[in-house]
Motif scaffolding. Structure first.
Motif: not given
Length: 135
Positions: A48-52, A60-62, A77-82
């Motif tokens: 996901a970081d690569i996508y970001l 990344a959202f997917t 973790i999900y909340t922080g990433r979102i």
């Protein structure tokens, strides 16, 4: 034996290959799924970081959504990433609007609407109310 040398094996593989290897081990021995969870999550978030970094926010959202489904107990973790993703999208949208790149701004708003559908509707309704309040 597949699990014994897993760290050395994963170091030699790409992110996608590592994920495939972990999923292969999980398919053979479902009892090990919980043991491999952190390794798998780390690789998924690296992906996901690569996508970001390439501004592929949809991908990344997917991944974040898939992680939320796979590991609902790790919602923090999900909340922080979102939240980080939303911050990036808003920053990019503001730059796009400043540069009059309305197509990019619109696409970003569409993604934000997917992430937080009620929030965008709330903002739009609030703006409509403010406009009509002045009349």
């Amino acid at each position: 034996e597949l699990y014994v040398n897993i760290d050395a094996k994963l170091k030699a593989l790409s992110i996608n290959e590592s994920l495939e290897y972990i999923e292969y081990i999980e398919s053979i021995t479902p009892k090990i799924i919980e043991t491999l969870k952190n390794k798998k999550l780390n690789f998924l978030y690296k992906k996901a970081d690569i996508y970001l970094n390439t501004r592929n926010y949809n991908s990344a959202f997917t991944i974040y959504l898939e992680n939320k489904k796979l590991y609902p107990e790790d919602t923090y973790i999900y909340t922080g990433r979102i939240n980080g993703l939303v911050r990036l999208i808003i920053e990019e949208t503001n730059k796009a609007l400043t540069n009059q790149d309305y197509i990019l701004a619109y696409e970003n708003m569409q993604l934000l609407n997917t992430i937080y559908p009620d929030m965008i509707d709330y903002i739009e309704n609030n703006n409509w109310f403010k406009k009509n309040e002045k009349k």
